[in-house]
Scaffold this motif. Structure first.
Motif, PDB file in Angstrom:
ATOM      1  N   PHE A  66     -10.872 -42.277   6.844  1.00  0.00           N
ATOM      2  CA  PHE A  66      -9.532 -41.888   7.270  1.00  0.00           C
ATOM      3  C   PHE A  66      -9.627 -40.746   8.273  1.00  0.00           C
ATOM      4  O   PHE A  66     -10.559 -39.944   8.223  1.00  0.00           O
ATOM      5  CB  PHE A  66      -8.678 -41.480   6.071  1.00  0.00           C
ATOM      6  CG  PHE A  66      -8.699 -42.496   4.963  1.00  0.00           C
ATOM      7  CD1 PHE A  66      -8.192 -43.772   5.165  1.00  0.00           C
ATOM      8  CD2 PHE A  66      -9.246 -42.183   3.733  1.00  0.00           C
ATOM      9  CE1 PHE A  66      -8.233 -44.719   4.156  1.00  0.00           C
ATOM     10  CE2 PHE A  66      -9.288 -43.122   2.718  1.00  0.00           C
ATOM     11  CZ  PHE A  66      -8.781 -44.392   2.933  1.00  0.00           C
ATOM     12  N   PRO A  67      -8.678 -40.638   9.187  1.00  0.00           N
ATOM     13  CA  PRO A  67      -8.737 -39.596  10.211  1.00  0.00           C
ATOM     14  C   PRO A  67      -8.751 -38.196   9.621  1.00  0.00           C
ATOM     15  O   PRO A  67      -7.994 -37.885   8.697  1.00  0.00           O
ATOM     16  CB  PRO A  67      -7.466 -39.830  11.022  1.00  0.00           C
ATOM     17  CG  PRO A  67      -7.148 -41.276  10.810  1.00  0.00           C
ATOM     18  CD  PRO A  67      -7.546 -41.552   9.391  1.00  0.00           C
ATOM     19  N   SER A  68      -9.628 -37.364  10.139  1.00  0.00           N
ATOM     20  CA  SER A  68      -9.677 -35.944   9.794  1.00  0.00           C
ATOM     21  C   SER A  68      -9.695 -35.151  11.090  1.00  0.00           C
ATOM     22  O   SER A  68     -10.305 -35.561  12.086  1.00  0.00           O
ATOM     23  CB  SER A  68     -10.921 -35.608   8.963  1.00  0.00           C
ATOM     24  OG  SER A  68     -10.844 -36.196   7.684  1.00  0.00           O
ATOM     25  N   ARG A  69      -9.065 -34.004  11.044  1.00  0.00           N
ATOM     26  CA  ARG A  69      -8.973 -33.168  12.240  1.00  0.00           C
ATOM     27  C   ARG A  69     -10.310 -32.502  12.541  1.00  0.00           C
ATOM     28  O   ARG A  69     -10.998 -32.024  11.638  1.00  0.00           O
ATOM     29  CB  ARG A  69      -7.896 -32.105  12.049  1.00  0.00           C
ATOM     30  CG  ARG A  69      -7.688 -31.193  13.241  1.00  0.00           C
ATOM     31  CD  ARG A  69      -6.550 -30.214  12.997  1.00  0.00           C
ATOM     32  NE  ARG A  69      -6.484 -29.227  14.064  1.00  0.00           N
ATOM     33  CZ  ARG A  69      -7.180 -28.104  14.083  1.00  0.00           C
ATOM     34  NH1 ARG A  69      -7.981 -27.807  13.061  1.00  0.00           N
ATOM     35  NH2 ARG A  69      -7.078 -27.271  15.089  1.00  0.00           N
ATOM     36  N   VAL A  70     -10.693 -32.502  13.814  1.00  0.00           N
ATOM     37  CA  VAL A  70     -11.869 -31.753  14.249  1.00  0.00           C
ATOM     38  C   VAL A  70     -11.435 -30.299  14.359  1.00  0.00           C
ATOM     39  O   VAL A  70     -10.657 -29.948  15.250  1.00  0.00           O
ATOM     40  CB  VAL A  70     -12.393 -32.277  15.598  1.00  0.00           C
ATOM     41  CG1 VAL A  70     -13.626 -31.487  16.029  1.00  0.00           C
ATOM     42  CG2 VAL A  70     -12.717 -33.761  15.511  1.00  0.00           C
ATOM     43  N   LEU A  86     -18.487 -37.465  14.669  1.00  0.00           N
ATOM     44  CA  LEU A  86     -17.094 -37.245  14.286  1.00  0.00           C
ATOM     45  C   LEU A  86     -16.671 -35.791  14.436  1.00  0.00           C
ATOM     46  O   LEU A  86     -15.481 -35.499  14.528  1.00  0.00           O
ATOM     47  CB  LEU A  86     -16.849 -37.710  12.850  1.00  0.00           C
ATOM     48  CG  LEU A  86     -17.007 -39.214  12.593  1.00  0.00           C
ATOM     49  CD1 LEU A  86     -16.625 -39.536  11.158  1.00  0.00           C
ATOM     50  CD2 LEU A  86     -16.181 -40.041  13.573  1.00  0.00           C
ATOM     51  N   GLY A  87     -17.627 -34.870  14.431  1.00  0.00           N
ATOM     52  CA  GLY A  87     -17.296 -33.465  14.670  1.00  0.00           C
ATOM     53  C   GLY A  87     -16.698 -32.738  13.486  1.00  0.00           C
ATOM     54  O   GLY A  87     -16.189 -31.624  13.625  1.00  0.00           O
ATOM     55  N   HIS A  88     -16.726 -33.357  12.286  1.00  0.00           N
ATOM     56  CA  HIS A  88     -16.244 -32.687  11.075  1.00  0.00           C
ATOM     57  C   HIS A  88     -17.094 -33.155   9.899  1.00  0.00           C
ATOM     58  O   HIS A  88     -17.928 -34.054  10.032  1.00  0.00           O
ATOM     59  CB  HIS A  88     -14.759 -32.969  10.833  1.00  0.00           C
ATOM     60  CG  HIS A  88     -14.410 -34.427  10.733  1.00  0.00           C
ATOM     61  ND1 HIS A  88     -14.818 -35.235   9.689  1.00  0.00           N
ATOM     62  CD2 HIS A  88     -13.698 -35.239  11.557  1.00  0.00           C
ATOM     63  CE1 HIS A  88     -14.364 -36.464   9.855  1.00  0.00           C
ATOM     64  NE2 HIS A  88     -13.688 -36.504  10.986  1.00  0.00           N
ATOM     65  N   ASP A  89     -16.867 -32.542   8.719  1.00  0.00           N
ATOM     66  CA  ASP A  89     -17.721 -32.844   7.558  1.00  0.00           C
ATOM     67  C   ASP A  89     -16.993 -33.666   6.501  1.00  0.00           C
ATOM     68  O   ASP A  89     -17.442 -33.737   5.349  1.00  0.00           O
ATOM     69  CB  ASP A  89     -18.251 -31.551   6.948  1.00  0.00           C
ATOM     70  CG  ASP A  89     -17.150 -30.602   6.477  1.00  0.00           C
ATOM     71  OD1 ASP A  89     -15.954 -30.972   6.606  1.00  0.00           O
ATOM     72  OD2 ASP A  89     -17.477 -29.506   6.014  1.00  0.00           O
ATOM     73  N   GLN A  90     -15.889 -34.319   6.880  1.00  0.00           N
ATOM     74  CA  GLN A  90     -15.140 -35.137   5.921  1.00  0.00           C
ATOM     75  C   GLN A  90     -15.780 -36.513   5.830  1.00  0.00           C
ATOM     76  O   GLN A  90     -15.254 -37.521   6.310  1.00  0.00           O
ATOM     77  CB  GLN A  90     -13.679 -35.224   6.353  1.00  0.00           C
ATOM     78  CG  GLN A  90     -13.000 -33.880   6.466  1.00  0.00           C
ATOM     79  CD  GLN A  90     -13.047 -33.106   5.159  1.00  0.00           C
ATOM     80  OE1 GLN A  90     -12.616 -33.609   4.123  1.00  0.00           O
ATOM     81  NE2 GLN A  90     -13.557 -31.884   5.194  1.00  0.00           N
ATOM     82  N   PHE A  91     -16.944 -36.575   5.187  1.00  0.00           N
ATOM     83  CA  PHE A  91     -17.779 -37.769   5.163  1.00  0.00           C
ATOM     84  C   PHE A  91     -17.833 -38.323   3.753  1.00  0.00           C
ATOM     85  O   PHE A  91     -18.063 -37.600   2.787  1.00  0.00           O
ATOM     86  CB  PHE A  91     -19.182 -37.407   5.647  1.00  0.00           C
ATOM     87  CG  PHE A  91     -20.075 -38.580   5.923  1.00  0.00           C
ATOM     88  CD1 PHE A  91     -20.981 -39.030   4.982  1.00  0.00           C
ATOM     89  CD2 PHE A  91     -20.023 -39.234   7.140  1.00  0.00           C
ATOM     90  CE1 PHE A  91     -21.810 -40.104   5.226  1.00  0.00           C
ATOM     91  CE2 PHE A  91     -20.846 -40.316   7.399  1.00  0.00           C
ATOM     92  CZ  PHE A  91     -21.742 -40.751   6.442  1.00  0.00           C
ATOM     93  N   ASP A  92     -17.605 -39.637   3.611  1.00  0.00           N
ATOM     94  CA  ASP A  92     -17.646 -40.304   2.311  1.00  0.00           C
ATOM     95  C   ASP A  92     -19.055 -40.857   2.092  1.00  0.00           C
ATOM     96  O   ASP A  92     -19.430 -41.863   2.707  1.00  0.00           O
ATOM     97  CB  ASP A  92     -16.623 -41.438   2.280  1.00  0.00           C
ATOM     98  CG  ASP A  92     -16.543 -42.105   0.903  1.00  0.00           C
ATOM     99  OD1 ASP A  92     -17.460 -41.898   0.077  1.00  0.00           O
ATOM    100  OD2 ASP A  92     -15.565 -42.834   0.669  1.00  0.00           O
ATOM    101  N   PRO A  93     -19.866 -40.218   1.236  1.00  0.00           N
ATOM    102  CA  PRO A  93     -21.259 -40.671   1.069  1.00  0.00           C
ATOM    103  C   PRO A  93     -21.373 -42.061   0.455  1.00  0.00           C
ATOM    104  O   PRO A  93     -22.362 -42.745   0.654  1.00  0.00           O
ATOM    105  CB  PRO A  93     -21.856 -39.602   0.143  1.00  0.00           C
ATOM    106  CG  PRO A  93     -20.684 -39.022  -0.581  1.00  0.00           C
ATOM    107  CD  PRO A  93     -19.551 -39.054   0.396  1.00  0.00           C
ATOM    108  N   ARG A  94     -20.338 -42.499  -0.268  1.00  0.00           N
ATOM    109  CA  ARG A  94     -20.403 -43.835  -0.874  1.00  0.00           C
ATOM    110  C   ARG A  94     -20.410 -44.922   0.189  1.00  0.00           C
ATOM    111  O   ARG A  94     -21.079 -45.937   0.047  1.00  0.00           O
ATOM    112  CB  ARG A  94     -19.214 -44.040  -1.808  1.00  0.00           C
ATOM    113  CG  ARG A  94     -19.169 -43.119  -3.018  1.00  0.00           C
ATOM    114  CD  ARG A  94     -17.864 -43.336  -3.760  1.00  0.00           C
ATOM    115  NE  ARG A  94     -16.711 -43.076  -2.891  1.00  0.00           N
ATOM    116  CZ  ARG A  94     -15.468 -43.447  -3.178  1.00  0.00           C
ATOM    117  NH1 ARG A  94     -15.224 -44.128  -4.290  1.00  0.00           N
ATOM    118  NH2 ARG A  94     -14.486 -43.150  -2.357  1.00  0.00           N
TER     119      ARG A  94
END
Length: 413
Positions: free
Chosen positions: A62-66, A48-56
Motif C-alpha cells: 500500500f502507498p506510504s509517504r516518502v 521506494l524510499g521508505h521503510d514500510q516494507f511487508d517482509p511476508r
C-alpha cells in the motif's frame, strides 16, 4: 498478493491525500501544485524510499509517504531506482547503482540530492528514468544522462557508463552539447528529447527500429549520439518505452513506432515500424494530451513466441500503450492480465488484444455490455508498465488495473 484486476480500482490510501493533479506539461516548465511523494510495490534495492516494507510478501503493498520529500513536481521510477524533482529545481534520487548519479555503485535507501547539479547551480526542470539509465533537462535547455551507457543510451557519443551526469551531445559533432532541450524520455537502452523548436531527437538501441529514424537507419543496431526522428510537424511530448515509442505533436496528433508485435503501435496490425506513423484511429476522437508506452519489460514473453503461430502471440506479456484524448483514456496492445481495462471478467491470459485504440469504458470484449470504467473520472495521465496500468484523474485520484503481484496495485482488494 498475486492477483489481477480487470477493472480500474482507486488506490484508496491516496484518496484522502491528493489535492488535484496538474495537466501534463509539455512546455518544460514546472507545473504547480507541488506535493508529497507516495510509493508502493517491490523494493529489493530501496527504490521506494521508505521503510514500510511487508517482509511476508517482500513488498510494500500500500502507498506510504516518502518522509524526506516535499514540494515535488515530477517523479519517475526505473529498474531498482527512483527520482523526484522539487519545485525549486533540486533533483533527488535513491535506490541502487550508478543509475542514481551519486558517483559510485552503491545503495541509497532514502532520497539524496544529485550533487552534480547543486555544485554547478543548475536548476533541473524535468527528469525521466529508463531501465538502466536516467536523464534530465535543466532550465537552460541542457540535456544530461547517467547510468549504464550500453548501446549509446546516454547520448554522450560513446557506450561508456557514467556514475555522474554527462552532457548529451548535439546532432553534429561540431554542435557541442545539446542546448535547446525541452523534455526527455528514457526507455530500455534508448532515449529521446524534444527541443524547444519542436524537433525530436533519439539515440541508443535501435532494436525493432525504436529510434524512429527510418528504414535505412534501422540497419544500424544503435547510435551513441542523437539523430532526428522522422516526424514532419513540431513535436510537443515524447514517451519512450522498452520496445516502442510515441510522440504527440503541437496539433494534438499521435505518432508511434518501434516494436508492433502486440499491436501496441495502434495501427491495426502486429507489424513493427522504423518510421513514425500516425495513429489514425485517434484523429477523429480529439486532441491527444498524453501518451505512455510500456516500461519495465526488458524481455517480454512475446519476443520469445513463435511469430508464425498467432495463438502464441495473443494475450501474453507484451507491450501496450495508454493515451489520453480530451479527458478519456484509450488503451491498445497486449491485454495480458486485464491491463487494457477492456474486460469485465477476471482473467490471467486473454485473447482480446487491441490492435487499434480502445476507449476504456466502452463495450467489453468478453461480454456484450459496456464496462463503464472511469466513466466519471476525467483522466489527465496514464502510465503503462510491464504487466499493469495506472491513471491519474483530474482531482488527483489514482487508479490501477492489471497484474497485482508484489503489491503494484496499491489497493486492498
Amino acid at each position: 498478493m498475486d492477483y489481477s484486476l480487470e477493472r480500474p480500482v482507486e488506490v484508496d490510501t491516496l484518496a484522502s491525500t491528493t489535492g488535484g493533479a496538474p495537466e501534463p506539461s509539455t512546455t518544460g516548465g514546472l507545473p504547480p501544485p507541488c506535493g508529497d511523494v507516495y510509493t508502493w510495490g517491490s523494493s529489493p534495492s530501496g527504490e521506494l524510499g521508505h521503510d514500510q516494507f511487508d517482509p511476508r510478501h517482500k513488498c510494500s503493498p500500500f502507498p506510504s509517504r516518502v518522509p524526506s520529500l516535499t514540494k515535488v513536481v515530477n517523479v519517475s521510477c526505473g529498474d531498482g531506482f527512483s527520482a523526484a524533482l522539487t519545485c525549486n529545481g533540486v533533483l533527488f534520487t535513491w535506490g541502487k547503482g550508478i543509475k542514481c548519479g551519486h558517483g559510485t555503485d552503491g545503495m541509497w535507501p532514502t532520497p539524496q540530492p544529485v550533487e552534480f547539479f547543486r555544485a554547478r547551480n543548475l536548476r533541473v526542470v524535468q527528469v525521466s528514468c529508463g531501465e538502466v539509465h536516467m536523464g534530465c533537462v535543466d532550465e537552460a535547455g541542457g540535456a544530461w544522462c547517467w547510468g549504464k551507457g550500453m548501446s549509446g543510451a546516454l547520448g554522450s557519443g560513446s557506450d561508456a557508463n557514467a556514475a555522474t551526469p554527462v552532457a548529451v551531445v548535439g546532432v553534429a559533432p561540431a554542435d557541442g552539447p545539446l542546448r535547446d532541450a525541452l523534455q526527455m524520455s528514457c526507455g530500455f537502452r534508448s532515449s529521446a528529447v524534444v527541443t524547444r523548436a519542436g524537433a525530436l531527437l533519439s539515440w541508443g538501441s535501435n532494436a525493432h527500429g525504436k529510434l524512429g529514424q527510418g528504414r535505412e537507419a534501422a540497419q544500424l543496431p544503435s547510435r551513441s549520439a542523437p539523430g532526428r526522428v522522422l516526424i514532419d510537424e513540431p513535436v510537443a511530448f515524447v514517451d519512450v518505452g522498452c520496445h516502442h515509442a510515441g510522440a504527440i505533436t503541437h496539433s494534438g496528433t499521435l505518432y508511434t513506432w518501434g516494436y508492433g508485435g502486440s499491436g501496441a503501435l495502434g495501427h491495426g496490425t502486429r507489424d513493427s515500424h522504423a518510421t513514425p506513423r500516425l495513429v489514425e484511429a485517434l484523429c477523429s476522437a480529439g486532441r491527444v494530451s498524453h501518451v505512455s508506452c510500456t516500461k519495465g519489460q526488458q524481455t517480454p514473453n512475446l519476443l520469445k513466441a513463435d511469430k508464425s503461430n498467432l495463438a502464441e502471440c495473443i494475450g501474453i506479456e507484451a507491450p501496450h500503450t495508454l493515451a489520453v484524448v480530451g479527458s478519456r483514456l484509450y488503451s491498445w496492445g497486449s491485454a495480458h492480465k486485464g491491463m487494457l481495462g477492456n474486460l469485465r471478467l477476471k482473467t490471467l491470459y486473454s485473447n482480446v488484444d487491441e490492435l487499434v485504440p480502445y476507449a476504456v469504458g466502452g463495450m467489453a470484449r468478453d461480454e456484450p455490455v459496456p464496462t463503464g470504467y472511469l466513466a466519471d473520472v476525467p483522466v489527465v495521465q496514464g502510465a503503462a508498465s510491464s504487466i499493469h496500468s495506472a491513471v491519474v484523474g483530474a482531482n488527483g485520484s489514482v487508479y490501477c488495473f492489471g497484474c497485482g503481484s508484489t503489491g503494484r496495485m496499491g489497493v486492498r482488494e
